[in-house]
Design an enzyme around this catalytic site. Structure first.
Site, PDB file in Angstrom:
ATOM      1  N   HIS A  34       0.876  -1.174   0.000  1.00  0.00           N
ATOM      2  CA  HIS A  34       0.000   0.000   0.000  1.00  0.00           C
ATOM      3  C   HIS A  34       0.919   1.231   0.000  1.00  0.00           C
ATOM      4  O   HIS A  34       2.028   1.169   0.541  1.00  0.00           O
ATOM      5  CB  HIS A  34      -0.828  -0.060   1.283  1.00  0.00           C
ATOM      6  CG  HIS A  34      -1.908   0.959   1.411  1.00  0.00           C
ATOM      7  ND1 HIS A  34      -1.664   2.243   1.825  1.00  0.00           N
ATOM      8  CD2 HIS A  34      -3.249   0.877   1.206  1.00  0.00           C
ATOM      9  CE1 HIS A  34      -2.825   2.908   1.870  1.00  0.00           C
ATOM     10  NE2 HIS A  34      -3.790   2.095   1.500  1.00  0.00           N
TER      11      HIS A  34
ATOM     12  N   ASP B  97       3.145  -4.835   7.872  1.00  0.00           N
ATOM     13  CA  ASP B  97       1.913  -4.049   7.779  1.00  0.00           C
ATOM     14  C   ASP B  97       0.745  -5.018   7.966  1.00  0.00           C
ATOM     15  O   ASP B  97       0.480  -5.854   7.103  1.00  0.00           O
ATOM     16  CB  ASP B  97       1.872  -3.366   6.407  1.00  0.00           C
ATOM     17  CG  ASP B  97       0.560  -2.619   6.170  1.00  0.00           C
ATOM     18  OD1 ASP B  97      -0.387  -2.806   6.965  1.00  0.00           O
ATOM     19  OD2 ASP B  97       0.487  -1.865   5.184  1.00  0.00           O
TER      20      ASP B  97
ATOM     21  N   GLN C 246      -4.397  -5.349   6.832  1.00  0.00           N
ATOM     22  CA  GLN C 246      -5.375  -6.269   6.225  1.00  0.00           C
ATOM     23  C   GLN C 246      -5.317  -7.672   6.810  1.00  0.00           C
ATOM     24  O   GLN C 246      -6.010  -8.565   6.336  1.00  0.00           O
ATOM     25  CB  GLN C 246      -5.158  -6.333   4.696  1.00  0.00           C
ATOM     26  CG  GLN C 246      -5.365  -5.020   3.972  1.00  0.00           C
ATOM     27  CD  GLN C 246      -6.823  -4.547   3.979  1.00  0.00           C
ATOM     28  OE1 GLN C 246      -7.755  -5.313   4.285  1.00  0.00           O
ATOM     29  NE2 GLN C 246      -7.040  -3.286   3.655  1.00  0.00           N
TER      30      GLN C 246
ATOM     31  N   LYS D 277     -10.259  -0.722  10.646  1.00  0.00           N
ATOM     32  CA  LYS D 277     -10.398  -1.891   9.764  1.00  0.00           C
ATOM     33  C   LYS D 277     -10.731  -3.153  10.553  1.00  0.00           C
ATOM     34  O   LYS D 277     -10.998  -4.199   9.977  1.00  0.00           O
ATOM     35  CB  LYS D 277      -9.110  -2.097   8.954  1.00  0.00           C
ATOM     36  CG  LYS D 277      -8.874  -1.000   7.914  1.00  0.00           C
ATOM     37  CD  LYS D 277      -7.695  -1.341   7.039  1.00  0.00           C
ATOM     38  CE  LYS D 277      -7.133  -0.136   6.294  1.00  0.00           C
ATOM     39  NZ  LYS D 277      -7.946   0.265   5.142  1.00  0.00           N
TER      40      LYS D 277
ATOM     41  N   CYS E  64      -4.731   2.530  -3.655  1.00  0.00           N
ATOM     42  CA  CYS E  64      -3.492   3.042  -3.037  1.00  0.00           C
ATOM     43  C   CYS E  64      -2.329   2.082  -3.249  1.00  0.00           C
ATOM     44  O   CYS E  64      -1.519   1.849  -2.340  1.00  0.00           O
ATOM     45  CB  CYS E  64      -3.675   3.305  -1.545  1.00  0.00           C
ATOM     46  SG  CYS E  64      -4.879   4.558  -1.191  1.00  0.00           S
TER      47      CYS E  64
HETATM   48  N1  PLP Z   1      -1.738  -0.857   4.604  1.00  0.00           N
HETATM   49  C1  PLP Z   1      -2.658  -1.589   3.966  1.00  0.00           C
HETATM   50  C2  PLP Z   1      -2.299  -2.941   3.452  1.00  0.00           C
HETATM   51  C3  PLP Z   1      -3.948  -1.073   3.786  1.00  0.00           C
HETATM   52  O1  PLP Z   1      -4.861  -1.794   3.126  1.00  0.00           O
HETATM   53  C4  PLP Z   1      -4.247   0.220   4.288  1.00  0.00           C
HETATM   54  C5  PLP Z   1      -5.581   0.834   4.080  1.00  0.00           C
HETATM   55  O2  PLP Z   1      -6.273   0.582   3.128  1.00  0.00           O
HETATM   56  C6  PLP Z   1      -3.254   0.925   4.955  1.00  0.00           C
HETATM   57  C7  PLP Z   1      -2.023   0.356   5.104  1.00  0.00           C
HETATM   58  C8  PLP Z   1      -3.495   2.300   5.511  1.00  0.00           C
HETATM   59  O3  PLP Z   1      -4.374   2.269   6.575  1.00  0.00           O
HETATM   60  P1  PLP Z   1      -4.910   3.614   7.223  1.00  0.00           P
HETATM   61  O4  PLP Z   1      -5.488   4.436   6.098  1.00  0.00           O
HETATM   62  O5  PLP Z   1      -5.956   3.162   8.183  1.00  0.00           O
HETATM   63  O6  PLP Z   1      -3.781   4.296   7.888  1.00  0.00           O
END
Ligand code: PLP
Length: 405
Positions: A123, A200, A203, A226, A364
């Site tokens: 992401h 990370d 997900q 999430k 993203c």
């Molecule tokens: N990392 C992953 C794999 C994600 O899917 C997302 C959000 O879609 C994020 C990071 C970023 O999360 P946040 O916008 O809650 O900071």
């Protein structure tokens, strides 16, 4: 034992809504999840009955708010099985967690000519903060490639790791392809060369049991919203040995021990990284959400969603012109697709008219889109409350739109 999904749905008032006169089918859980009554009520109750700033007050309410906030840290610790609450930093979300780490780690550990490794399916929030840090420090970003099926090429990772590599940053589950990465193996390979790893977990945490000690990762980030919690709160886990070596991210109240105009000394962990008033209502609500999913059982949630995903894949693959992106052997409750040459935006907009909420676009993950040679996809992502009937609605919706074109 599986839970009764229809009973569970009653905890989520929004799921009873109608959109354009049709029952809402909410399949955008990868972006954010809906909130159970218990979570919202925890917030309302705290604002109505407890609210006071934490840590700084001697009065009753401040003590009570502090106790709730610190008990939430313990709930998070238990949920991901960290060793100590000093390893649990509250942030605004995954994005802030990674920015914090990229800044503080970069300041202490990275110099000109060093390298940072990320994967091809990250992401933007696990790319851009590292890129910004690399630019500041004169370091280089290196990328773990993936196969056409959307699996990481671990044999290439081994070749990427060298004496210049400072950290490896990798998502546990791809928000586009649903690939579940072998992060334990990534950690093992990196640790063979004494390189720390950030995972990370944005997900993964909502869908599977995560045990940071078992993974042996050095850092782990996730977002509250999430995982059925409130917006604006998230977590950065870091092993104490690492966090102890890193400088603060932001300065302000709470993160200090003593301040004079000549010199400031910093607070102990985790407070050193938590400048300013934390969102203590959200941390308590996050803990409520984690208790909620623990109550259902993460194994049960995973089993339910795996069955739903298998069912969805099976039915969707029968649709004429269907292309599903990624075919990893180990995959999670995310399905990215395209049907014939119907633009993803058209598909998303028309599904919405049927009450079906999906996400469209690059999710993203522009570098991943480039790797796949596309601009975007339609993405359906499942949560603990989704049903086979909702998958049927999605499939029928796609069929109907396909016939229109
Ligand atoms: N990392 C992953 C794999 C994600 O899917 C997302 C959000 O879609 C994020 C990071 C970023 O999360 P946040 O916008 O809650 O900071």
């Amino acid at each position: 034992m599986m839970y009764d999904v229809n009973r569970v749905r009653e905890d989520f008032p929004i799921l009873a809504r109608e959109i354009y006169g049709r029952p809402l089918v909410y399949l955008d859980n990868g972006a954010t999840t809906q909130k159970p009554r218990q979570v919202v009520e925890a917030m309302v109750d705290e604002y109505y009955n407890v609210n006071a700033n934490v840590h700084r007050g001697v009065h009753f309410l401040s003590q009570q708010a502090t106790d709730l906030h610190e008990a939430s840290r313990e709930t998070v610790r238990r949920f991901i099985n960290a060793q100590s609450t000093s390893e649990i930093l509250f942030t605004r979300g995954t994005t802030e967690s990674i920015n914090l780490l990229a800044f503080s780690f970069g300041e202490a550990m990275v110099k000109e000519g060093d390298e940072v490794v990320v994967s091809a399916m990250e992401h933007h929030s696990n790319i851009v903060p590292w890129q910004m840090m690399c630019e500041r420090k004169g370091a280089q970003l290196r990328v773990i490639p993936m196969t056409d099926e959307g699996e990481l090429q671990l044999e290439a990772l081994d070749g990427l790791l060298n004496e210049k590599t400072r950290i490896v940053c990798c998502t546990q589950v791809s928000n586009v392809l649903g690939t579940v990465n072998p992060v334990k193996e990534v950690v093992r390979l990196a640790h063979e060369k004494a390189i720390p790893v950030l995972i990370d977990g944005a997900q993964s945490v909502p869908h599977m049991k995560v045990d940071v000690q078992e993974l042996d990762c050095d850092f782990f980030a996730f977002s509250g919203h999430k995982v059925y919690g409130p917006t604006g709160v998230g977590v950065l886990y870091g092993k104490e040995v690492w966090l102890g070596k890193l400088p603060p991210y932001q300065g302000g109240g709470e993160m200090i021990k003593n301040v004079s105009f000549e010199k400031t000394t910093y607070n102990e962990l985790p407070y050193k990284f938590e400048a300013g008033t934390p969102d203590y209502v959200a941390t308590h609500a996050l803990a409520t959400a984690l208790d909620y999913v623990s109550g259902l059982g993460m194994e049960n949630i995973e089993a339910h969603e795996q069955e739903l995903t298998r069912y969805a894949l099976e039915r969707m693959q029968q649709i004429e012109g269907m292309h599903i992106f990624g075919g990893a052997r180990n995959r999670d409750a995310v399905i990215s697709f395209q049907v014939g040459d119907i633009h993803h935006l058209d598909m998303g907009t028309l599904l919405d008219r049927l009450g079906i909420a999906v996400r469209t676009g690059h999710h993203c993950a522009e570098p991943l889109m480039r790797r796949l040679g596309i601009e975007g996809t339609v993405r359906a992502s499942f949560g603990l409350y989704n049903t086979k009937a909702e998958v049927d609605a999605l499939v029928e919706g796609i069929e109907r739109i396909r016939r229109m074109f």
